[in-house]
Design an enzyme around this catalytic site. Structure first.
Site, mmCIF file in Angstrom:
data_model
loop_
_atom_site.group_PDB
_atom_site.id
_atom_site.type_symbol
_atom_site.label_atom_id
_atom_site.label_comp_id
_atom_site.label_asym_id
_atom_site.label_seq_id
_atom_site.Cartn_x
_atom_site.Cartn_y
_atom_site.Cartn_z
ATOM 1 N N ASN A 1 10.874 -12.886 -6.573
ATOM 2 C CA ASN A 1 11.258 -11.496 -6.320
ATOM 3 C C ASN A 1 12.625 -11.218 -6.920
ATOM 4 O OD1 ASN A 1 12.098 -13.203 -4.162
ATOM 5 N ND2 ASN A 1 12.303 -11.482 -2.768
ATOM 6 N N ILE A 2 12.757 -10.009 -7.421
ATOM 7 C CA ILE A 2 13.976 -9.569 -8.099
ATOM 8 C C ILE A 2 14.391 -8.253 -7.464
ATOM 9 C CG2 ILE A 2 15.011 -8.909 -10.320
ATOM 10 C CD1 ILE A 2 13.786 -11.497 -10.867
ATOM 11 N N GLU A 3 15.559 -8.232 -6.873
ATOM 12 C CA GLU A 3 16.018 -6.993 -6.240
ATOM 13 C C GLU A 3 17.061 -6.302 -7.111
ATOM 14 O OE1 GLU A 3 17.147 -8.264 -2.314
ATOM 15 O OE2 GLU A 3 15.061 -8.626 -1.766
ATOM 16 N N CYS B 1 8.321 -7.663 -6.435
ATOM 17 C CA CYS B 1 7.814 -8.809 -5.674
ATOM 18 C C CYS B 1 7.450 -9.982 -6.588
ATOM 19 C CB CYS B 1 6.553 -8.421 -4.910
ATOM 20 S SG CYS B 1 6.835 -7.279 -3.568
ATOM 21 N N GLU C 1 4.788 -11.911 -6.460
ATOM 22 C CA GLU C 1 3.376 -11.941 -6.864
ATOM 23 C C GLU C 1 3.154 -11.078 -8.097
ATOM 24 O OE1 GLU C 1 4.651 -11.360 -3.882
ATOM 25 O OE2 GLU C 1 3.269 -11.872 -2.269
ATOM 26 N N CYS D 1 2.476 -7.942 -0.132
ATOM 27 C CA CYS D 1 2.614 -6.547 0.310
ATOM 28 C C CYS D 1 1.441 -5.719 -0.226
ATOM 29 C CB CYS D 1 3.943 -5.969 -0.151
ATOM 30 S SG CYS D 1 3.941 -5.472 -1.885
ATOM 31 N N CYS E 1 1.219 -5.296 -4.102
ATOM 32 C CA CYS E 1 0.737 -6.512 -4.776
ATOM 33 C C CYS E 1 -0.756 -6.689 -4.548
ATOM 34 C CB CYS E 1 1.504 -7.739 -4.278
ATOM 35 S SG CYS E 1 3.218 -7.749 -4.824
HETATM 36 N N1 THU Z 1 8.538 -9.601 -1.277
HETATM 37 C C1 THU Z 1 7.823 -10.327 -2.190
HETATM 38 O O1 THU Z 1 8.372 -10.770 -3.209
HETATM 39 N N2 THU Z 1 6.515 -10.555 -1.930
HETATM 40 C C2 THU Z 1 5.860 -10.138 -0.819
HETATM 41 O O2 THU Z 1 4.682 -10.401 -0.681
HETATM 42 C C3 THU Z 1 6.562 -9.400 0.218
HETATM 43 C C4 THU Z 1 7.964 -9.056 -0.067
HETATM 44 C C5 THU Z 1 9.951 -9.389 -1.513
HETATM 45 C C6 THU Z 1 10.389 -7.967 -1.731
HETATM 46 C C7 THU Z 1 11.827 -8.030 -1.300
HETATM 47 O O3 THU Z 1 12.606 -8.558 -2.379
HETATM 48 C C8 THU Z 1 11.823 -9.043 -0.168
HETATM 49 O O4 THU Z 1 10.696 -9.857 -0.402
HETATM 50 C C9 THU Z 1 11.659 -8.455 1.205
HETATM 51 O O5 THU Z 1 12.653 -7.577 1.538
#
Ligand code: THU
Length: 128
Positions: free
Chosen positions: A45-47, A56, A58, A89, A92
């Site tokens: 995941n990259i914010e 996300c 996935e 989520c 995804c």
């Molecule tokens: N996130 C994912 O990468 N995959 C998921 O299935 C659920 C959530 C990430 C999004 C965000 O960067 C962090 O997890 C939750 O705040």
């Protein structure tokens, strides 16, 4: 998937999790996708400061594979950094349902591994 193949895929997801960029949530996720031919693509995941643009793990793995021209997928492993199962989520799930409908999804945690089909996670997906 053989247990040894699942273990290997989980390890790749764990490795990808280390590269997660999560300054806001501090919640690391790693995913690894394996194609029918045995090629693997991993994502994390990259914010982003514009929070809605966060990505996300996935979808990162899926997009990597799709941009390399991959079309047929076998399995995905997903791991979080907090020791709990990380269920994909809704966004995804929708993308996996469209591009990898036959996928087996393995959610791994220190407690063990749970397996789901895409349709179990997203029954009645949106389609036109
Ligand atoms: N996130 C994912 O990468 N995959 C998921 O299935 C659920 C959530 C990430 C999004 C965000 O960067 C962090 O997890 C939750 O705040």
């Amino acid at each position: 998937m053989l247990p040894s193949e699942i273990e290997r895929l989980v390890k790749e997801a764990e490795k990808a999790r280390d590269t997660a960029i999560v300054p806001y949530s501090r919640f690391r996720v790693g995913a690894a996708l394996i194609t029918i031919d045995g090629k693997t693509y991993a994502g994390c995941n990259i914010e982003n400061i514009s929070l809605m643009l966060s990505f996300c793990a996935e979808r990162a793995a899926l997009i990597k594979a799709l941009t390399e021209g991959e079309k047929r997928f076998r399995a995905m492993a997903v791991v979080s950094g907090d020791g709990r199962y990380c269920f994909p989520c809704g966004s995804c799930r929708q993308m996996l349902a469209e591009f990898a409908p036959g996928l087996d999804i393995y959610l791994a945690s220190p407690k063990g591994i749970k397996k789901f089909s895409v349709s179990e996670l997203l029954p009645h997906r949106f389609q036109k």
